[in-house]
Design a protein around this motif. Structure first.
Motif, short mmCIF file in Angstrom:
data_model
loop_
_atom_site.label_atom_id
_atom_site.label_comp_id
_atom_site.label_asym_id
_atom_site.label_seq_id
_atom_site.Cartn_x
_atom_site.Cartn_y
_atom_site.Cartn_z
N ILE A 99 0.83 -1.21 0.00
CA ILE A 99 0.00 0.00 0.00
C ILE A 99 0.87 1.26 0.00
O ILE A 99 0.58 2.22 -0.73
CB ILE A 99 -0.96 -0.02 1.19
CG1 ILE A 99 -2.01 -1.14 1.00
CG2 ILE A 99 -1.66 1.33 1.36
CD1 ILE A 99 -2.91 -1.35 2.18
N ASP A 100 1.94 1.26 0.79
CA ASP A 100 2.83 2.42 0.80
C ASP A 100 3.45 2.65 -0.56
O ASP A 100 3.57 3.79 -1.03
CB ASP A 100 3.94 2.23 1.85
CG ASP A 100 3.42 2.37 3.28
OD1 ASP A 100 2.31 2.92 3.44
OD2 ASP A 100 4.11 1.92 4.20
N VAL A 146 0.80 4.16 -2.82
CA VAL A 146 0.55 5.58 -2.51
C VAL A 146 1.66 6.45 -3.08
O VAL A 146 1.41 7.51 -3.67
CB VAL A 146 0.43 5.79 -0.98
CG1 VAL A 146 0.41 7.27 -0.64
CG2 VAL A 146 -0.83 5.11 -0.46
N ARG A 172 -4.59 6.10 0.94
CA ARG A 172 -4.13 4.90 1.64
C ARG A 172 -5.31 4.12 2.23
O ARG A 172 -5.35 2.88 2.15
CB ARG A 172 -3.15 5.29 2.74
CG ARG A 172 -2.58 4.09 3.50
CD ARG A 172 -1.55 4.51 4.54
NE ARG A 172 -0.29 4.87 3.90
CZ ARG A 172 0.14 6.10 3.74
NH1 ARG A 172 -0.60 7.12 4.19
NH2 ARG A 172 1.28 6.37 3.15
#
Length: 360
Positions: free
Chosen positions: A160-161, A164, A286
């Motif tokens: 996810i990071d 993003v 996020r």
């Protein structure tokens, strides 16, 4: 050839074990905590992997007793237990034993059968198969890492990071007013209509600028047409249009809080999350990605470690030629370093060659 049982024998035999320990300690760090932007770990693992197999081959060509390849392979495989003593790590160690042992045996056989010694050519026989087996062992080690407690959450957070970070510079191309540090309400306010945009869209959608088109556009934007003086717009004069634009701008300003709340509510429904007005744009992205991840991947979560390990193996296999060239380079470099320090000395052997011809 180096003399057997000399003190240098153990030094040469220790080089593949040192490389294997370097490789497995780096791999243990990745298995425990992930890469976490420490990309130098990837370089360390690549060098450790290729040095292990390269220096194993060099050791087996210089110490030519039959037990050496399998002893080196066993030492390399057992060094993998620094990652942990579990079924996947034992399986990976067994694969490493087979890969290093057979490669060392092939290198030894090739070196003994050649009239002129060449460490580079000794490392060429079976190199692709052995590297592939080592990459398979890495995939098995990674499978163990993916099944450890908390690994799924670390992997989820990393994915996810990464998403993003990739979306932050890309979203402004789709949403021109998007800024990662701006709050959700600020971003929504930046998209609220102006009087000019209402008239432009009304004309574009209807093909002409009419009272009905403006009413429809106002309703679509959540603005009551009765709050502006459309009767003056019938004149279609420039002055009446400018007055209408000012009235719409005033009404948008008056309804801004209500429009922000309604827009945020609609976005929350569309994204399947509860957006907060004071959270930043990247935090909202996020949260949306997290919800999508949970919805899409939660049903197949038990199979993710196997899928990820398989994907890692296939990805690494693409770079097999790179690993092969690095193996040749590191093996040849070690050999010439040993020669430079006179650890390896050349010996000349006389040979009798028998050939056959037809009787004359």
């Amino acid at each position: 050839m180096a003399a057997h049982r000399s003190p240098w024998t153990w030094v040469v035999l220790a080089t593949p074990l040192a490389a294997a320990l370097l490789f497995h300690l780096g791999l243990a760090t990745v298995v425990d905590n992930g890469v976490q932007e420490r990309w130098w770990l990837i370089a360390l693992l690549v060098i450790g992997l290729t040095a292990t197999i390269a220096w194993s081959a060099v050791a087996c060509t210089l110490v030519t007793e039959r037990w050496v390849p399998w002893a080196v392979g066993a030492a390399v495989g057992l060094s993998g237990l620094v990652i942990g003593l579990h079924v996947p790590t034992l399986l990976a160690g067994l694969i490493e034993f087979a890969a290093v042992g057979t490669f060392g045996r092939n290198a030894r056989t090739e070196a003994l059968q050649r009239i002129k010694f060449s460490v580079w050519k000794a490392m060429s026989f079976g190199i692709t198969t052995s590297i592939t087996l080592l990459l398979l062992a890495v995939a098995v080690f990674s499978y163990y890492g993916f099944t450890r407690p908390g690994a799924d959450q670390r992997l989820k957070g990393a994915l996810i990071d990464t998403a993003v970070i990739a979306l932050n510079p890309a979203l402004p191309k789709v949403l021109p007013n998007y800024r990662p540090e701006a709050t959700v309400d600020e971003l929504i306010r930046s998209t609220l209509p102006s009087g000019q945009s209402v008239l432009d869209n009304a004309q574009q959608n209807a093909g002409e600028l009419s009272r009905q088109a403006v009413e429809t556009e106002l309703q679509n934007r959540g603005i009551d047409p009765g709050t502006v003086d459309l009767d003056r717009f019938v004149a279609q004069s420039r002055a009446s249009q400018e007055e209408l634009i000012r009235q719409i701008d005033g009404q948008v300003q008056h309804l801004s809080n209500e429009l922000v709340v309604s827009t945020r509510t609609e976005l929350s429904k569309a994204l399947g999350i509860e957006l907060q007005g004071d959270e930043t744009g990247q935090d909202a992205v996020r949260a949306a990605l997290t919800a999508r991840y949970d919805h899409t991947l939660a049903p197949v979560a038990p199979f993710l470690p196997l899928v990820l390990a398989g994907s890692l193996f296939l990805t690494l296999a693409i770079f097999t030629p790179l690993f092969m060239y690095l193996t040749w380079f590191l093996g040849t470099a070690l050999f010439w370093v040993l020669r430079a320090f006179h650890v390896v000395v050349a010996e000349q052997h006389a040979a009798t060659v028998q050939t056959f011809r037809l009787r004359t």
